[in-house]
Every structure is written in C-alpha cells, then in structure tokens.
Design a protein around this motif. Structure first.
Motif: not given
Ligand SMILES: Cc1cc2nc3c(=O)[nH]c(=O)nc-3n(C[C@H](O)[C@H](O)[C@H](O)COP(=O)(O)OP(=O)(O)OC[C@H]3O[C@@H](n4cnc5c(N)ncnc54)[C@H](O)[C@@H]3O)c2cc1C
Length: 399
Positions: A32, A44, A46, A97, A121, A278, A291
């Motif tokens: 990370e 958000g 939620g 969160r 990475a 994502d 989420l």
């Molecule tokens: C403003 C906003 C509001 C939202 N509200 C909601 C909501 O209310 N409900 C909901 O269900 N979803 C919501 N979402 C979407 C939700 O936040 C995402 O779907 C979720 O965070 C995705 O999780 P993830 O683990 O795929 O990615 P992330 O949570 O983005 O985690 C990715 C991780 O990878 C790390 N990373 C990135 N590149 C590298 C690298 N090269 N090397 C090492 N580490 C790295 C980052 O630092 C991060 O910690 C919202 C998104 C936004 C932007």
C-alpha cells in the motif's frame, strides 16, 4: 522477496482478496502506497445492509449510523421516499470509512496476510512475457517482489491493469468528478440518506447528504466529467450547502476531491493476474457505489486464487472462474445499470420532475430497478418501448 500472491492496494478490494487468499493457507503480501490504511477518506460512506450476512466486518465501530430509508429529490423538490420496509436491504449504513477499511485490513492480517505500508508498485516483473511479480518502491529503496499471482486492487486511478495489458482507460463520460465534505454543526436528525438530482444541481450525477450522527453529515457531489469543468463540482456543492437550511451553518472537518468510475466493467483476468474493485470498474454506474462489489468480488477472487495456488496453475483459464463468478454475482446488474445511466443522461429536468411526481405516492414493495421500471411503466405505458430491454435484463437478474 517471494510470495504466492502480491496484492497491490490495501483498499476494501485488496484487503478482502488478501484475506480470502490467506485463509486457504497461501502466502500473500499486500503493498500500500499510503502510510495509513483507509486515510484519507474520500467516500459518501453509504453501504447496503446486505453485507450483514457476509461475515466481513466484526463489531460495530465502523458504523456511524443505521439508516431508516432513502429520499430522492427531483429538480423541483418533489420527494420520493423509500422507507426501510420499502427499500429492504438497500438502505443500509453510513460508515466511518477509515475504520471500515482498517477492519478489513485487520481481518486480512489475522488470516495470515502480510501488509507493507509506504510501498508503491512501480511496475510488473515479466519473464518471457509472463507476470512474475511486482517492482516496488519504499521511500528511496527500489526492490522486486516475486509472486506467482499479482492482484491489481489499486483503485480508480489504476495503472496496474494497463501494465498487465488490460485497457482500463476511462472516457470522460464514464467518470464522475467528485467533491466531498464532512460537515459538523449541521441539523440532520432524520436517519435518511438524501439524494438530489438535476442538471443545475449536479449535471450527470447527484448531490448526497448522508447523516453520521445528529450534527455531522457526509455531504458530496458527483458530476459527469464530460459535463464538468475545473472547480465546478465544488462550486455547485458550496451553493447547495449555502441554500440548505440544515447545512448552511455547517463547518467542514474534512474536504476532498476525487473521482469514481461509472463505466462498463473491463476484463479482469490474465495469466498470473487478476483485477478487482474500482481498478476493474466494478462500480454501479448509476450510484457510483463500489463497496459491496469490492467485498463480493474480493471474496470470489481470493477463493479462486487460493485454489490456483494449491493446484500450482496460475493460467488465465484457471483464474477465469473469478470472472465467471463475479459476472454472475453482480456483472449483469452493472451492465444493466450502465444502460439506465445512459437513458438518464438523455433526460431533462422536466422529465425527472414528471417521473418523481408519478412515483411520489407509489407504494413500493421493495427497492429494485425492476420495481422502479414496473412502477413507471404502470404510470406511463408509453415508456414501455424505451424501457423494455431494461425490464428484460432486470427480470433475468431478479433485481
Ligand atoms: C467521492 C466518492 C464517494 C463515494 N461514495 C461511495 C459510497 O457512498 N458508497 C460506496 O459503496 N462507494 C462509494 N464510492 C466508491 C468507493 O469509494 C470505491 O468503490 C471503493 O473505495 C473501491 O475500493 P478499492 O479497494 O477498489 O479501491 P480504493 O479504495 O481506491 O483503494 C485502492 C488502494 O490502492 C492504493 N494504491 C493505488 N496505487 C498504488 C500503487 N501503485 N502501489 C501501492 N498502492 C497503491 C491506494 O493508495 C488505495 O489505498 C465513492 C467514491 C468517491 C470518490
């Protein structure tokens, strides 16, 4: 360094994947780039209550509020209320969160995963075109981490998918630009998640107000990048807050801007490689919620990877079970909701007002896209032609 599996990113998708890999006994490392899991919070916050039966989070430290329902406001202020009994599972929790993500990380580590912070990475190790691990950087030190399987869980800005040869590029019409405050000194007593729609309120998106206790709320905006310009999201959000009697005395204790993909999902598997969360665009194109998919997709990914490690078969064919299973679990819903998003983009404010007016007294038995479409078609039979393809998919997936 040598592991069975390296996961890039300790967000919900990465942590859940790592946990389920570790539970099969495989050796897994999460890297990370941040110095603290879950921080900063840009969300958000939620989430649906269907996670209750998934055994992902223990205790209730991660819960800021239990919601009684949701209210959707059309541009002229007409409200469609979806109370808990109507909305069933979908009205859920507002979470902290940062604690939520840290809980998922704790479960991963408890299951045996290693977690390395401040570690980014910067590329993939490839031998004869096969992925063999990750090139990483920690402060000034560069090093290689060898692994049989690499998981890209690096979020919306994902580079890892591209490195593995998967096209994860997002068009501006498939990306929401977001700005979000945590406001204190607000007056949000009702346990309802509020959504505000309208071209002048949030073009191609919406403003949300999610209560996190009696005087704190998560208030944010998402607008389609193709309809946006620099600074517009914050400007529209500030204007909304100034004019809302519950919020106008609020002071921010947190402000962040970012983005969320509202695209069709991409391919997620290559030899020795999986994308999740994502980075795989596993986000609901209507709500921007990702989420639940991170949790559901991460579990499937982790279990399939565990099996691959046991059988020492890291091929695309072996790992494809993940893609088949997540598409069955929620892939069709994402595709259907992408179609809904496209239809909604064609609607003007007058149509939103008309639709809200016809739904405001409708007694929903459940909250699902199918029940919304059925209600609309009952009120406006002429919409049937336009909505028939959506109805068909919705009946297939029973949502
Ligand atoms: C403003 C906003 C509001 C939202 N509200 C909601 C909501 O209310 N409900 C909901 O269900 N979803 C919501 N979402 C979407 C939700 O936040 C995402 O779907 C979720 O965070 C995705 O999780 P993830 O683990 O795929 O990615 P992330 O949570 O983005 O985690 C990715 C991780 O990878 C790390 N990373 C990135 N590149 C590298 C690298 N090269 N090397 C090492 N580490 C790295 C980052 O630092 C991060 O910690 C919202 C998104 C936004 C932007």
């Amino acid at each position: 360094m040598k592991y069975d599996v390296v996961v890039i990113g300790a967000g919900p998708a990465g942590c859940v994947t790592a946990r389920f890999v570790a539970e099969t006994g495989a050796k897994v490392l999460i890297i990370e780039r941040r110095q603290e899991v879950g921080v900063p919070v840009l969300c958000g916050e939620g989430i649906s209550r269907k996670i209750d039966s998934w055994d992902m989070l223990e205790g209730d430290r991660w819960i800021a509020g239990r919601m009684d329902g949701a209210r959707i406001y059309s541009p002229d202020g007409t409200m469609v209320k979806l109370s808990a009994d109507m909305a069933g599972n979908e009205t859920g929790y507002v979470v902290y969160r940062d604690i939520f993500d840290q809980e998922l990380a704790r479960r991963a580590v408890k299951a045996g995963a290693k977690l390395m912070l401040n570690t980014m990475a910067v590329g993939l190790i490839k031998e004869k075109n096969k992925i063999k691990g990750v090139k990483a950087k920690r402060f000034d030190e560069k090093f290689d981490i060898h692994a049989n399987i690499v998981v890209g869980a690096d979020g919306v800005e994902s580079k890892v998918g591209q490195w593995a040869g998967i096209d994860t590029c997002l068009k501006t019409k498939d990306l929401e630009t977001c700005a979000q405050y945590t406001l204190t000194n607000v007056d949000c007593k009702d346990a309802y998640c509020d959504f505000y729609l309208g071209k002048h309120i949030a073009p191609g998106g919406y403003i949300w107000v999610f209560p996190k206790g009696k005087d704190v709320a998560n208030v944010g905006i998402g607008i389609l990048a193709s309809l946006s310009k620099p600074g517009l999201a914050k400007k529209l959000l500030d204007k909304f807050i100034e004019n809302d009697p519950r919020l106008k005395k609020g002071e921010p204790i947190r402000f962040l801007a970012g983005a969320v993909p509202v695209a069709n999902p991409v391919e997620t598997v290559r030899d020795n490689f999986i994308l999740v969360g994502d980075s795989a665009r596993q986000v609901d194109p209507i709500t921007g919620g990702g989420l639940t998919h991170c949790l559901e997709g991460g579990k499937i990914a982790g279990e399939v990877i565990g099996k691959a490690v046991k059988q020492k078969d890291y091929s695309k064919e072996m790992l494809s079970e993940y893609e088949t299973k997540w598409k069955k679990a929620f892939g069709k819903k994402l595709k259907r909701n992408y179609m809904v998003k496209e239809i909604m983009l064609d609607m003007d404010d007058k149509t939103f007002n008309m639709l809200a007016d016809s739904l405001k007294d409708y007694k929903f038995e459940e909250l699902s896209t199918l029940s919304l479409i059925t209600a609309l078609v009952k009120k406006h039979p002429t919409l049937l032609i336009k909505l028939r393809p959506l109805m068909k998919v919705s009946k297939e997936i029973k949502e």
